[in-house]
Design an enzyme around this catalytic site. Sequence first.
Site, short mmCIF file in Angstrom:
data_model
loop_
_atom_site.label_atom_id
_atom_site.label_comp_id
_atom_site.label_asym_id
_atom_site.label_seq_id
_atom_site.Cartn_x
_atom_site.Cartn_y
_atom_site.Cartn_z
N SER A 159 1.26 -1.34 0.00
CA SER A 159 0.48 -0.09 -0.31
C SER A 159 1.10 0.99 0.13
O SER A 159 1.00 2.36 0.76
CB SER A 159 -0.80 -0.15 1.37
N GLY A 161 0.75 4.31 -1.72
CA GLY A 161 0.18 5.49 -1.32
C GLY A 161 0.00 5.83 -0.09
O GLY A 161 0.12 6.87 0.57
N ASP A 162 -0.51 4.69 0.87
CA ASP A 162 -0.91 5.17 1.73
C ASP A 162 -0.06 5.31 3.33
O ASP A 162 0.67 6.23 3.84
CB ASP A 162 -1.86 3.82 2.57
N THR A 163 1.39 4.53 3.02
CA THR A 163 2.87 4.72 3.05
C THR A 163 3.38 5.96 3.04
O THR A 163 4.28 5.90 3.95
CB THR A 163 3.23 3.11 3.07
N ALA A 166 1.73 8.54 5.04
CA ALA A 166 1.93 8.53 6.56
C ALA A 166 3.60 8.86 6.77
O ALA A 166 4.14 9.58 7.55
CB ALA A 166 1.98 7.42 6.72
#
Length: 376
Positions: A159, A161-163, A166
């Site tokens: 993932s 995009g999420d990381t 973040a």
Amino acid sequence: MEGIRVVEMGQLIAGPFCGQLLGDMGAEVVKIEPPEQGDPMRHWGQGSTPTWWRVIARNKYSVAADLRSTEGQAMVRRLIAKADILIENFRPGTIEKWGMSPENLMAENPGLIIVRVSGYGQTGPYSTRAGFGGIGEAMGGWRAIVGEPDRAPSRMGVSIGDTLAATYGCMGALAALQARARTGKGQVVDSALYEAVLQVMEGLVPEWAVAGHKRNRTGSKLPGIAPSNVYKCKDGDYLIGANQDTVFGRLCEAMGRPELATDARYATHIARGKHQEELDALVEAWTSQHTVQQVEDAMIEHGVPAGRVFDAEDMLADPHFAAREAIITVDDPELGPTQMQAPFPKLSRTPSTVRRPAPRTIGQDTKEVLARWLGE
């Protein structure tokens, strides 16, 4: 980050990964979980007992609170009033509905830093749309250039995009802490999934804006950069990156084809790019006659950047991972000794650590945190 208090009010990946990074660096991270169901990450991952939670929730304390109730909101606001950093990754406008707008929270706690991770950011015409990591990857340009040209866009396999969002949120929080040390004032860190992806798109935008060149999917190769690809050996795949002139010369020596280094078709970076497909075929004609180990030995001997394509099993058996302590073992109360990636990056004087395993049950630390933070 010892002494820094963090309230993590997000769920799934983007917010919690930011909390993981801050927790690994020493911050005390209190994770707010909805009673009964908890964070969905408790149930993500492969195997009979999902293990992803053990990584993303390490170094955290679990406090159960229903953020949709007046009582839960009031309790969390008291915690936020004692915090240095708040992380949230709800759809923009959600915490405002709960009476937790940045203005309200910072009126009670002027030094508060609020990391807000969302699909499209806190402003703009798309801001209120629902957004997951994959959507941010598509809008930010990642998906359009990943995969084979004759197939649909591929995902990276993690993932990303999420990381990325973040990680940029964590970076913003660290910068905001430095600014607060000078001014005493907190601020909002606005990290949008699509913009986090956009940041790592290299020259994609100016290449189009200036030269009219649009990057497309090219599989395992980078157009015009050769030889730099994954090549088949007798017993597996091997990645070689020999696209710089002198390095290419060393690869030619290793292949027993020194004349290729002075061949007009391959002697320069531009020439190799123009003849990329035939050059890749020449390299693979050589690698396919040898095992991965034989090719690796030759690359090491001749100083050519190259490496195996690792999976988790390879990592756990590799001496370099062991020597660097890139993978650690955490004593999980349910699973026992559990191997996972170590905190990163490595600091020489104040290294990041895993001080406690992921919370086993939802809200297991509620009483302890309320007593320590609020004296209740």
